[in-house]
Design a protein around this motif. Structure first.
Motif, PDB file in Angstrom:
ATOM      1  N   GLY A 119      -7.371  23.239 -17.218  1.00 53.67           N
ATOM      2  CA  GLY A 119      -7.724  22.165 -16.325  1.00 53.67           C
ATOM      3  C   GLY A 119      -6.185  21.935 -16.178  1.00 53.67           C
ATOM      4  O   GLY A 119      -5.166  22.582 -15.647  1.00 53.67           O
ATOM      5  N   TRP A 120      -6.155  20.445 -15.154  1.00 52.42           N
ATOM      6  CA  TRP A 120      -4.984  20.247 -15.009  1.00 52.42           C
ATOM      7  C   TRP A 120      -4.626  18.868 -14.673  1.00 52.42           C
ATOM      8  O   TRP A 120      -5.527  18.001 -15.236  1.00 52.42           O
ATOM      9  N   ILE A 121      -4.180  18.281 -14.115  1.00 54.45           N
ATOM     10  CA  ILE A 121      -3.785  16.548 -14.335  1.00 54.45           C
ATOM     11  C   ILE A 121      -3.377  16.175 -12.997  1.00 54.45           C
ATOM     12  O   ILE A 121      -2.003  17.214 -12.130  1.00 54.45           O
ATOM     13  N   LYS A 122      -3.721  15.394 -12.693  1.00 52.08           N
ATOM     14  CA  LYS A 122      -3.018  14.987 -10.747  1.00 52.08           C
ATOM     15  C   LYS A 122      -3.592  13.839 -10.950  1.00 52.08           C
ATOM     16  O   LYS A 122      -3.344  12.629 -11.539  1.00 52.08           O
ATOM     17  N   LEU A 123      -2.228  13.398  -9.492  1.00 49.73           N
ATOM     18  CA  LEU A 123      -1.200  11.905 -10.432  1.00 49.73           C
ATOM     19  C   LEU A 123      -1.983  11.425  -8.178  1.00 49.73           C
ATOM     20  O   LEU A 123      -2.147  11.889  -7.222  1.00 49.73           O
ATOM     21  N   VAL A 124      -2.693   9.777  -7.916  1.00 47.20           N
ATOM     22  CA  VAL A 124      -3.054   9.282  -6.867  1.00 47.20           C
ATOM     23  C   VAL A 124      -1.650   8.450  -6.957  1.00 47.20           C
ATOM     24  O   VAL A 124      -1.875   7.101  -7.736  1.00 47.20           O
ATOM     25  N   THR A 125      -1.732   8.058  -5.803  1.00 49.26           N
ATOM     26  CA  THR A 125      -0.273   7.034  -5.794  1.00 49.26           C
ATOM     27  C   THR A 125      -0.792   5.262  -5.137  1.00 49.26           C
ATOM     28  O   THR A 125      -2.018   5.722  -4.246  1.00 49.26           O
ATOM     29  N   PRO A 126       0.208   5.094  -4.901  1.00 47.98           N
ATOM     30  CA  PRO A 126      -0.633   3.509  -4.624  1.00 47.98           C
ATOM     31  C   PRO A 126      -1.525   3.767  -2.378  1.00 47.98           C
ATOM     32  O   PRO A 126      -1.702   3.188  -2.506  1.00 47.98           O
ATOM     33  N   ASP A 127      -0.522   4.346  -2.178  1.00 47.52           N
ATOM     34  CA  ASP A 127      -0.571   4.908  -0.821  1.00 47.52           C
ATOM     35  C   ASP A 127      -2.630   5.616  -0.621  1.00 47.52           C
ATOM     36  O   ASP A 127      -2.764   6.306   1.013  1.00 47.52           O
ATOM     37  N   GLY A 128      -2.311   6.320  -1.405  1.00 48.04           N
ATOM     38  CA  GLY A 128      -3.967   7.029  -1.841  1.00 48.04           C
ATOM     39  C   GLY A 128      -3.217   8.782  -1.886  1.00 48.04           C
ATOM     40  O   GLY A 128      -4.697   9.386  -1.482  1.00 48.04           O
ATOM     41  N   ALA A 129      -2.231   8.451  -1.421  1.00 45.92           N
ATOM     42  CA  ALA A 129      -2.559  10.330  -1.564  1.00 45.92           C
ATOM     43  C   ALA A 129      -3.095  11.466  -2.925  1.00 45.92           C
ATOM     44  O   ALA A 129      -1.880  10.289  -4.398  1.00 45.92           O
ATOM     45  N   VAL A 130      -3.012  11.964  -3.253  1.00 48.42           N
ATOM     46  CA  VAL A 130      -3.469  12.598  -4.003  1.00 48.42           C
ATOM     47  C   VAL A 130      -2.281  14.313  -4.513  1.00 48.42           C
ATOM     48  O   VAL A 130      -2.584  14.927  -3.541  1.00 48.42           O
ATOM     49  N   ARG A 131      -2.279  14.569  -5.826  1.00 46.73           N
ATOM     50  CA  ARG A 131      -1.085  15.784  -5.818  1.00 46.73           C
ATOM     51  C   ARG A 131      -1.466  16.774  -6.996  1.00 46.73           C
ATOM     52  O   ARG A 131      -1.248  15.598  -7.759  1.00 46.73           O
ATOM     53  N   GLN A 132      -1.844  17.527  -7.217  1.00 45.81           N
ATOM     54  CA  GLN A 132      -1.803  17.627  -8.485  1.00 45.81           C
ATOM     55  C   GLN A 132       0.063  17.591  -9.117  1.00 45.81           C
ATOM     56  O   GLN A 132       1.086  18.227  -8.229  1.00 45.81           O
ATOM     57  N   VAL A 133       0.367  17.469 -10.249  1.00 46.87           N
ATOM     58  CA  VAL A 133       1.387  17.439 -11.121  1.00 46.87           C
ATOM     59  C   VAL A 133       2.063  18.496 -12.435  1.00 46.87           C
ATOM     60  O   VAL A 133       2.511  18.628 -13.053  1.00 46.87           O
ATOM     61  N   ALA A 134       0.230  19.122 -12.730  1.00 49.28           N
ATOM     62  CA  ALA A 134       0.577  19.824 -13.927  1.00 49.28           C
ATOM     63  C   ALA A 134      -1.242  20.940 -14.303  1.00 49.28           C
ATOM     64  O   ALA A 134      -1.916  20.069 -13.526  1.00 49.28           O
ATOM     65  N   ASP A 135      -0.297  21.969 -14.530  1.00 52.07           N
ATOM     66  CA  ASP A 135      -2.012  22.764 -14.900  1.00 52.07           C
ATOM     67  C   ASP A 135      -2.347  23.475 -15.960  1.00 52.07           C
ATOM     68  O   ASP A 135      -1.196  22.882 -17.026  1.00 52.07           O
ATOM     69  N   ASP A 136      -2.851  24.007 -15.870  1.00 45.70           N
ATOM     70  CA  ASP A 136      -3.108  25.353 -17.526  1.00 45.70           C
ATOM     71  C   ASP A 136      -3.072  24.047 -18.553  1.00 45.70           C
ATOM     72  O   ASP A 136      -2.543  24.441 -19.796  1.00 45.70           O
ATOM     73  N   ILE A 137      -3.377  23.487 -18.083  1.00 43.92           N
ATOM     74  CA  ILE A 137      -4.020  22.075 -19.504  1.00 43.92           C
ATOM     75  C   ILE A 137      -5.410  22.463 -19.979  1.00 43.92           C
ATOM     76  O   ILE A 137      -6.652  22.817 -19.465  1.00 43.92           O
ATOM     77  N   GLN A 138      -5.333  22.989 -21.231  1.00 43.31           N
ATOM     78  CA  GLN A 138      -6.958  23.323 -22.086  1.00 43.31           C
ATOM     79  C   GLN A 138      -7.333  22.611 -22.367  1.00 43.31           C
ATOM     80  O   GLN A 138      -7.462  22.412 -23.854  1.00 43.31           O
ATOM     81  N   PHE A 139      -8.262  22.322 -21.736  1.00 48.19           N
ATOM     82  CA  PHE A 139      -9.634  21.429 -21.605  1.00 48.19           C
ATOM     83  C   PHE A 139      -8.684  20.028 -21.930  1.00 48.19           C
ATOM     84  O   PHE A 139      -9.051  19.216 -22.989  1.00 48.19           O
ATOM     85  N   PRO A 140      -8.592  19.364 -20.802  1.00 44.74           N
ATOM     86  CA  PRO A 140      -7.899  18.119 -20.651  1.00 44.74           C
ATOM     87  C   PRO A 140      -8.652  17.168 -21.244  1.00 44.74           C
ATOM     88  O   PRO A 140      -9.789  16.588 -20.640  1.00 44.74           O
ATOM     89  N   ASN A 141      -8.215  15.942 -21.978  1.00 39.13           N
ATOM     90  CA  ASN A 141      -9.000  14.973 -22.901  1.00 39.13           C
ATOM     91  C   ASN A 141      -8.351  13.558 -22.264  1.00 39.13           C
ATOM     92  O   ASN A 141      -7.890  13.546 -21.655  1.00 39.13           O
ATOM     93  N   GLY A 142      -7.523  12.556 -23.641  1.00 41.65           N
ATOM     94  CA  GLY A 142      -7.043  11.887 -24.013  1.00 41.65           C
ATOM     95  C   GLY A 142      -5.845  11.537 -23.222  1.00 41.65           C
ATOM     96  O   GLY A 142      -5.123  12.795 -23.401  1.00 41.65           O
ATOM     97  N   MET A 143      -5.592  10.476 -22.642  1.00 39.21           N
ATOM     98  CA  MET A 143      -4.178  10.455 -21.726  1.00 39.21           C
ATOM     99  C   MET A 143      -3.608   9.169 -22.373  1.00 39.21           C
ATOM    100  O   MET A 143      -4.626   8.075 -22.564  1.00 39.21           O
ATOM    101  N   VAL A 144      -1.982   9.183 -22.584  1.00 41.78           N
ATOM    102  CA  VAL A 144      -1.725   7.286 -23.399  1.00 41.78           C
ATOM    103  C   VAL A 144      -0.263   7.903 -21.984  1.00 41.78           C
ATOM    104  O   VAL A 144       0.673   9.237 -21.657  1.00 41.78           O
ATOM    105  N   LEU A 145       0.502   6.772 -21.358  1.00 42.20           N
ATOM    106  CA  LEU A 145       1.646   6.133 -20.960  1.00 42.20           C
ATOM    107  C   LEU A 145       2.625   5.521 -22.189  1.00 42.20           C
ATOM    108  O   LEU A 145       1.755   4.788 -22.260  1.00 42.20           O
ATOM    109  N   THR A 146       3.951   6.032 -22.890  1.00 43.13           N
ATOM    110  CA  THR A 146       4.483   5.027 -23.297  1.00 43.13           C
ATOM    111  C   THR A 146       4.882   4.126 -22.527  1.00 43.13           C
ATOM    112  O   THR A 146       4.349   4.092 -21.606  1.00 43.13           O
TER     113      THR A 146
END
Length: 281
Positions: A119-146
């Motif tokens: 799997g992957w993690i993608k970032l959507v910025t406030p201007d609507g742009a989408v880009r991938q920021v991480a890959d090779d995620i072994q079934f991505p699930n919950g996420m948290v930000l500090t």
């Protein structure tokens, strides 16, 4: 440890638990509903057009507008209209204070029994742009930000671990590292001391710190009922909410999912008092 107390039942599959604006919020998969519950168990149900029975999540923009994933990334406006922010389908999401939206997902049909793909993690910025920021995620699930927005932690369910990244000024992710292993992570949450509550893979959950030290452990005394998501709320004191549904380990993933879809509705939320409060949102 106190016995778990039933807060709400008759749910499809409760997922993506959040503490927000004084209530517990979560996704009621199968029914395509967002549910908000107070300390007395009074629930408010809202239909949402997420385009999926399973595999979607919620969070809020910094100005308080609801976001949902599913077949697209959608924002719910104060006038009741819905704005599509990105055509990107996704599972979980999390939002930082600048309005950056992190999505995760994997491009295979989990419910249909298709062979897994990283799997992957993608970032959507406030201007609507989408880009991938991480890959090779072994079934991505919950996420948290500090709370300072400098670290993102994701549950890699198939790898049984929590993985952290540093968040750069442009929202990019770097310095990938394992936070804790030998787990069964699904939905996760961060508490006010920076520890993470995460599932063990059975009927329990643990509170861990970076490095994998277990600070606390809770167990649900039920067979074939594991927590799929959890979060800490403040219901007259810090309270761990465990979101569960019937899941028979002896059956296939496809059979379990069909049972959830076709009924009966076995989803429940249980609460257990804990010592450390949630991150306030």
């Amino acid at each position: 440890m106190s016995e778990p107390k039933l807060l709400v039942d008759n749910l499809g599959m409760p997922e993506s638990a959040r503490w927000h604006d004084g209530r517990l919020w979560f996704c009621n998969w199968i029914e395509q509903q967002v549910v908000a519950v107070d300390a007395d168990g009074k629930a408010e149900y809202s239909d949402v057009p997420v385009g999926r029975l399973m595999g979607w999540s919620i969070d809020w923009t910094p100005d308080g507008r609801l976001l949902t994933t599913g077949d697209k990334l959608r924002r719910y406006e104060p006038d009741g209209s819905v704005t599509v922010l990105a055509e990107q389908g996704a599972n979980e999401l999390v939002v930082d204070a600048r309005g950056n939206i992190y999505l995760n997902g994997a491009d295979f049909d989990f419910a249909g029994g298709e062979a897994p793909k990283p799997g992957w993690i993608k970032l959507v910025t406030p201007d609507g742009a989408v880009r991938q920021v991480a890959d090779d995620i072994q079934f991505p699930n919950g996420m948290v930000l500090t709370p300072d927005g400098r670290t993102l932690v994701i549950a890699e369910s198939f790898a049984g671990r929590l993985t952290a990244f540093d968040v750069g000024p442009d929202g990019g992710l770097s310095n990938r590292r394992v936070v804790a292993g030998n787990l069964g992570p699904d939905g996760i949450c961060l508490d006010a001391e920076g520890a993470i509550w995460v599932q063990t893979g059975g009927a329990g959950a643990v509170r861990v710190t970076e490095g994998g030290e277990i600070l606390q452990r809770v167990e649900l005394p039920f067979e074939d009922r594991a927590p799929f998501a959890l979060t800490v709320v403040d219901f007259d004191g810090p309270t761990l909410c465990l979101l569960t549904a019937e899941w028979r380990m002896s059956d296939s993933i496809t059979d379990n999912i069909q049972r959830l879809i076709n009924g009966p509705r076995t989803g429940r939320v249980y609460t257990i008092p804990v010592a450390v409060p949630p991150v306030d949102r």
